[in-house]
Design an enzyme around this catalytic site. Structure first.
Site, PDB file in Angstrom:
ATOM      1  N   HIS A   1      37.575  47.659  35.466  1.00  0.00           N
ATOM      2  CA  HIS A   1      38.264  46.792  36.428  1.00  0.00           C
ATOM      3  C   HIS A   1      37.302  46.313  37.506  1.00  0.00           C
ATOM      4  CE1 HIS A   1      41.532  45.655  39.308  1.00  0.00           C
ATOM      5  NE2 HIS A   1      40.635  46.092  40.189  1.00  0.00           N
ATOM      6  N   GLU A   2      36.547  47.236  38.100  1.00  0.00           N
ATOM      7  CA  GLU A   2      35.654  46.874  39.201  1.00  0.00           C
ATOM      8  C   GLU A   2      34.523  45.967  38.729  1.00  0.00           C
ATOM      9  OE1 GLU A   2      36.493  47.401  42.172  1.00  0.00           O
ATOM     10  OE2 GLU A   2      38.123  48.809  41.771  1.00  0.00           O
TER      11      GLU A   2
ATOM     12  N   HIS B   1      35.569  42.341  38.471  1.00  0.00           N
ATOM     13  CA  HIS B   1      35.565  41.550  39.706  1.00  0.00           C
ATOM     14  C   HIS B   1      34.243  40.808  39.868  1.00  0.00           C
ATOM     15  CE1 HIS B   1      39.367  42.497  41.573  1.00  0.00           C
ATOM     16  NE2 HIS B   1      39.147  43.799  41.592  1.00  0.00           N
TER      17      HIS B   1
ATOM     18  N   GLU C   1      43.172  40.808  41.232  1.00  0.00           N
ATOM     19  CA  GLU C   1      43.396  42.167  40.749  1.00  0.00           C
ATOM     20  C   GLU C   1      43.971  42.157  39.331  1.00  0.00           C
ATOM     21  OE1 GLU C   1      42.502  45.002  42.171  1.00  0.00           O
ATOM     22  OE2 GLU C   1      41.631  43.868  43.820  1.00  0.00           O
TER      23      GLU C   1
END
Length: 265
Positions: free
Chosen positions: A134-135, A138, A187
Protein backbone atom coordinates in the site's frame (compact mmCIF):
# COMPACT_ATOMS: atom_id res chain seq x y z
CA UNK A 1 -15.16 44.33 -10.42
CA UNK A 2 -12.61 41.55 -9.89
CA UNK A 3 -9.07 42.82 -9.31
CA UNK A 4 -6.46 42.29 -12.00
CA UNK A 5 -4.06 40.17 -9.86
CA UNK A 6 -6.91 37.78 -9.11
CA UNK A 7 -7.85 37.58 -12.80
CA UNK A 8 -4.24 36.89 -13.69
CA UNK A 9 -3.94 34.18 -11.03
CA UNK A 10 -7.13 32.51 -12.24
CA UNK A 11 -5.90 32.62 -15.84
CA UNK A 12 -2.56 31.13 -14.84
CA UNK A 13 -4.25 28.38 -12.87
CA UNK A 14 -6.57 27.61 -15.79
CA UNK A 15 -3.56 27.28 -18.09
CA UNK A 16 -1.88 24.96 -15.61
CA UNK A 17 -5.01 22.83 -15.43
CA UNK A 18 -4.86 22.30 -19.18
CA UNK A 19 -1.18 21.31 -19.21
CA UNK A 20 -0.89 19.30 -16.00
CA UNK A 21 -3.11 16.31 -16.72
CA UNK A 22 -1.75 12.83 -16.04
CA UNK A 23 -3.12 9.32 -15.55
CA UNK A 24 -2.60 7.18 -12.46
CA UNK A 25 -1.45 3.53 -12.67
CA UNK A 26 -5.09 2.40 -12.35
CA UNK A 27 -6.34 4.79 -15.02
CA UNK A 28 -7.61 7.65 -12.83
CA UNK A 29 -7.14 11.17 -14.20
CA UNK A 30 -4.66 13.24 -12.19
CA UNK A 31 -3.69 16.90 -11.89
CA UNK A 32 0.06 17.26 -11.24
CA UNK A 33 2.01 20.53 -11.34
CA UNK A 34 5.09 19.45 -9.37
CA UNK A 35 7.99 17.65 -11.06
CA UNK A 36 9.19 14.22 -9.96
CA UNK A 37 12.65 15.65 -9.23
CA UNK A 38 11.19 18.27 -6.91
CA UNK A 39 8.90 15.92 -5.00
CA UNK A 40 11.65 13.27 -4.77
CA UNK A 41 14.03 15.80 -3.22
CA UNK A 42 11.37 16.72 -0.65
CA UNK A 43 10.77 13.05 0.13
CA UNK A 44 14.47 12.31 0.64
CA UNK A 45 14.91 15.40 2.84
CA UNK A 46 11.92 14.42 5.01
CA UNK A 47 13.23 10.88 5.35
CA UNK A 48 16.69 12.04 6.38
CA UNK A 49 15.20 14.41 8.94
CA UNK A 50 13.13 11.58 10.40
CA UNK A 51 16.23 9.38 10.62
CA UNK A 52 17.89 12.10 12.68
CA UNK A 53 14.95 12.57 15.03
CA UNK A 54 13.76 8.99 15.56
CA UNK A 55 15.79 5.98 16.74
CA UNK A 56 16.18 3.12 14.30
CA UNK A 57 15.62 -0.42 15.53
CA UNK A 58 18.84 -2.27 16.30
CA UNK A 59 17.13 -5.66 16.28
CA UNK A 60 18.76 -7.54 13.41
CA UNK A 61 15.95 -10.08 13.23
CA UNK A 62 13.26 -7.42 12.84
CA UNK A 63 15.32 -5.45 10.34
CA UNK A 64 15.92 -8.55 8.25
CA UNK A 65 12.24 -9.46 8.36
CA UNK A 66 11.02 -6.03 7.22
CA UNK A 67 13.69 -5.74 4.54
CA UNK A 68 12.86 -9.21 3.22
CA UNK A 69 9.20 -8.25 2.72
CA UNK A 70 10.02 -4.81 1.33
CA UNK A 71 12.53 -6.20 -1.16
CA UNK A 72 10.08 -8.84 -2.38
CA UNK A 73 7.44 -6.13 -2.95
CA UNK A 74 9.68 -3.61 -4.69
CA UNK A 75 11.20 -6.31 -6.91
CA UNK A 76 7.82 -6.63 -8.62
CA UNK A 77 7.44 -2.94 -9.44
CA UNK A 78 9.08 -3.21 -12.90
CA UNK A 79 6.58 -5.90 -13.94
CA UNK A 80 3.48 -4.13 -12.61
CA UNK A 81 0.69 -3.93 -15.17
CA UNK A 82 -0.42 -0.33 -15.22
CA UNK A 83 -2.99 1.67 -17.19
CA UNK A 84 -1.22 4.99 -16.74
CA UNK A 85 1.97 6.63 -15.55
CA UNK A 86 4.18 5.00 -12.94
CA UNK A 87 6.85 6.80 -10.89
CA UNK A 88 9.60 4.23 -10.21
CA UNK A 89 12.50 5.24 -7.93
CA UNK A 90 16.00 4.25 -8.99
CA UNK A 91 16.45 2.40 -5.69
CA UNK A 92 14.62 1.77 -2.42
CA UNK A 93 15.86 2.30 1.14
CA UNK A 94 14.18 0.81 4.22
CA UNK A 95 14.43 1.95 7.84
CA UNK A 96 12.73 0.25 10.78
CA UNK A 97 12.00 2.84 13.47
CA UNK A 98 11.86 1.81 17.12
CA UNK A 99 8.45 3.26 17.96
CA UNK A 100 5.17 1.98 19.38
CA UNK A 101 3.24 3.84 16.69
CA UNK A 102 1.17 1.55 14.47
CA UNK A 103 2.34 3.06 11.22
CA UNK A 104 4.44 2.80 8.08
CA UNK A 105 5.14 5.08 5.14
CA UNK A 106 6.86 5.36 1.78
CA UNK A 107 8.14 8.66 0.43
CA UNK A 108 9.01 9.91 -3.05
CA UNK A 109 12.61 9.09 -3.82
CA UNK A 110 12.17 5.46 -2.78
CA UNK A 111 12.24 5.74 1.02
CA UNK A 112 10.31 3.25 3.18
CA UNK A 113 9.77 3.48 6.93
CA UNK A 114 8.16 0.89 9.20
CA UNK A 115 7.45 1.45 12.91
CA UNK A 116 7.96 -1.54 15.18
CA UNK A 117 4.53 -0.93 16.73
CA UNK A 118 2.95 -1.96 13.43
CA UNK A 119 4.26 -5.50 13.86
CA UNK A 120 1.83 -6.02 16.75
CA UNK A 121 -1.12 -5.46 14.39
CA UNK A 122 0.29 -6.70 11.08
CA UNK A 123 1.24 -9.95 12.76
CA UNK A 124 2.21 -12.07 9.74
CA UNK A 125 4.46 -11.50 6.75
CA UNK A 126 1.44 -11.40 4.45
CA UNK A 127 -0.29 -8.75 6.53
CA UNK A 128 2.84 -6.61 6.67
CA UNK A 129 3.23 -7.08 2.91
CA UNK A 130 -0.27 -5.57 2.50
CA UNK A 131 0.85 -2.46 4.39
CA UNK A 132 4.17 -2.10 2.55
CA UNK A 133 2.52 -2.73 -0.82
CA UNK A 134 0.00 0.00 0.00
CA UNK A 135 2.68 2.51 1.02
CA UNK A 136 4.90 1.78 -1.99
CA UNK A 137 1.87 2.28 -4.22
CA UNK A 138 1.49 5.87 -2.97
CA UNK A 139 4.95 6.56 -4.41
CA UNK A 140 4.32 4.74 -7.67
CA UNK A 141 1.07 6.63 -8.24
CA UNK A 142 2.68 10.02 -7.49
CA UNK A 143 0.14 10.79 -4.79
CA UNK A 144 2.41 13.24 -2.94
CA UNK A 145 2.91 15.36 -6.06
CA UNK A 146 -0.80 15.16 -6.82
CA UNK A 147 -1.80 16.24 -3.34
CA UNK A 148 0.68 19.13 -3.31
CA UNK A 149 -0.62 20.23 -6.72
CA UNK A 150 -4.23 20.04 -5.51
CA UNK A 151 -3.45 22.51 -2.73
CA UNK A 152 -2.49 25.25 -5.19
CA UNK A 153 -5.95 26.02 -6.67
CA UNK A 154 -7.45 25.58 -3.20
CA UNK A 155 -5.14 28.32 -1.91
CA UNK A 156 -6.08 30.58 -4.82
CA UNK A 157 -9.79 30.03 -4.20
CA UNK A 158 -9.32 30.82 -0.53
CA UNK A 159 -7.67 34.14 -1.38
CA UNK A 160 -10.54 35.10 -3.69
CA UNK A 161 -13.15 34.01 -1.12
CA UNK A 162 -11.46 36.03 1.62
CA UNK A 163 -11.58 39.10 -0.62
CA UNK A 164 -15.38 38.74 -0.72
CA UNK A 165 -15.76 37.94 2.98
CA UNK A 166 -16.61 34.23 2.75
CA UNK A 167 -13.17 32.74 3.44
CA UNK A 168 -14.18 30.56 6.39
CA UNK A 169 -17.20 29.10 4.58
CA UNK A 170 -15.06 28.39 1.51
CA UNK A 171 -12.46 26.63 3.68
CA UNK A 172 -15.07 24.33 5.19
CA UNK A 173 -16.54 23.53 1.77
CA UNK A 174 -13.29 22.81 -0.05
CA UNK A 175 -12.09 20.62 2.82
CA UNK A 176 -15.24 18.50 2.97
CA UNK A 177 -15.99 18.29 -0.75
CA UNK A 178 -12.55 18.26 -2.37
CA UNK A 179 -9.46 17.78 -0.22
CA UNK A 180 -10.73 15.02 2.09
CA UNK A 181 -12.34 12.91 -0.68
CA UNK A 182 -9.21 13.45 -2.74
CA UNK A 183 -7.16 11.85 0.01
CA UNK A 184 -9.63 8.98 0.26
CA UNK A 185 -9.24 8.35 -3.47
CA UNK A 186 -5.48 8.09 -2.96
CA UNK A 187 -5.90 5.62 -0.12
CA UNK A 188 -8.32 3.47 -2.09
CA UNK A 189 -6.05 3.45 -5.13
CA UNK A 190 -3.04 2.50 -3.01
CA UNK A 191 -5.05 -0.33 -1.43
CA UNK A 192 -5.85 -1.87 -4.82
CA UNK A 193 -2.46 -1.29 -6.44
CA UNK A 194 -0.78 -2.60 -3.29
CA UNK A 195 -2.99 -5.68 -3.36
CA UNK A 196 -1.70 -6.49 -6.85
CA UNK A 197 1.90 -5.87 -5.79
CA UNK A 198 1.79 -8.15 -2.75
CA UNK A 199 0.14 -10.91 -4.77
CA UNK A 200 2.73 -10.60 -7.53
CA UNK A 201 5.45 -10.95 -4.89
CA UNK A 202 3.93 -14.22 -3.64
CA UNK A 203 2.17 -12.93 -0.53
CA UNK A 204 -1.39 -14.10 0.09
CA UNK A 205 -3.67 -11.14 -0.82
CA UNK A 206 -6.43 -12.47 1.45
CA UNK A 207 -4.29 -11.35 4.38
CA UNK A 208 -5.16 -7.75 3.46
CA UNK A 209 -8.68 -8.36 4.79
CA UNK A 210 -7.36 -9.83 8.03
CA UNK A 211 -5.07 -6.82 8.36
CA UNK A 212 -7.95 -4.36 8.28
CA UNK A 213 -9.94 -6.49 10.69
CA UNK A 214 -6.96 -6.22 13.04
CA UNK A 215 -6.74 -2.48 12.44
CA UNK A 216 -10.41 -2.07 13.31
CA UNK A 217 -9.92 -3.97 16.57
CA UNK A 218 -6.79 -1.99 17.43
CA UNK A 219 -8.56 1.34 16.90
CA UNK A 220 -11.35 0.37 19.31
CA UNK A 221 -13.86 2.15 17.10
CA UNK A 222 -12.25 5.53 17.84
CA UNK A 223 -12.22 6.83 14.25
CA UNK A 224 -14.02 9.83 12.72
CA UNK A 225 -16.89 9.20 10.27
CA UNK A 226 -15.65 8.37 6.77
CA UNK A 227 -17.16 11.61 5.42
CA UNK A 228 -14.79 13.62 7.66
CA UNK A 229 -11.74 11.40 7.34
CA UNK A 230 -8.83 11.39 4.93
CA UNK A 231 -9.00 7.58 4.90
CA UNK A 232 -11.81 5.27 3.83
CA UNK A 233 -13.53 3.40 6.63
CA UNK A 234 -12.25 -0.07 7.43
CA UNK A 235 -15.51 -1.49 6.07
CA UNK A 236 -15.13 0.36 2.76
CA UNK A 237 -11.53 -0.79 2.42
CA UNK A 238 -12.43 -4.42 2.99
CA UNK A 239 -15.35 -4.21 0.55
CA UNK A 240 -13.13 -2.74 -2.19
CA UNK A 241 -10.33 -5.22 -1.54
CA UNK A 242 -12.77 -8.13 -1.73
CA UNK A 243 -14.14 -6.78 -5.01
CA UNK A 244 -10.63 -6.98 -6.51
CA UNK A 245 -9.64 -10.24 -4.81
CA UNK A 246 -10.18 -12.51 -7.81
CA UNK A 247 -7.67 -10.49 -9.85
CA UNK A 248 -5.20 -10.57 -6.97
CA UNK A 249 -5.62 -14.31 -6.41
CA UNK A 250 -4.88 -14.96 -10.07
CA UNK A 251 -1.66 -12.95 -9.71
CA UNK A 252 -0.86 -14.85 -6.51
CA UNK A 253 -1.31 -18.27 -8.18
CA UNK A 254 0.91 -17.14 -11.06
CA UNK A 255 3.58 -15.91 -8.64
CA UNK A 256 3.59 -19.23 -6.80
CA UNK A 257 3.83 -21.08 -10.10
CA UNK A 258 6.88 -19.01 -11.01
CA UNK A 259 8.60 -19.82 -7.74
CA UNK A 260 7.96 -16.61 -5.82
CA UNK A 261 7.38 -17.94 -2.31
CA UNK A 262 8.75 -15.47 0.28
CA UNK A 263 9.79 -16.90 3.62
CA UNK A 264 10.63 -13.78 5.58
CA UNK A 265 9.84 -15.17 9.02
Amino acid sequence: MMRRPVLFAIAATAAALVTACATSPLGRKQFILISDDSINAQGVASYQQMQKEMPASKDGRINGYVNCISNAITAQVPTLREKGELAVPAAWEVTVFASDDVNAFALPGGKIGVFTGLLKVASTQDQLAAVIGHEVSHVLARHSAERASADLPAQLGGAVASMYGVGQLYGMGVNALFLLPYSRSHESEADLLGLDLMAMAGFDPRASITLWQNMAKASGGQKPPEMLSTHPSDETRMHDLNARMKVALDLYVTAKGQGRNPKCG
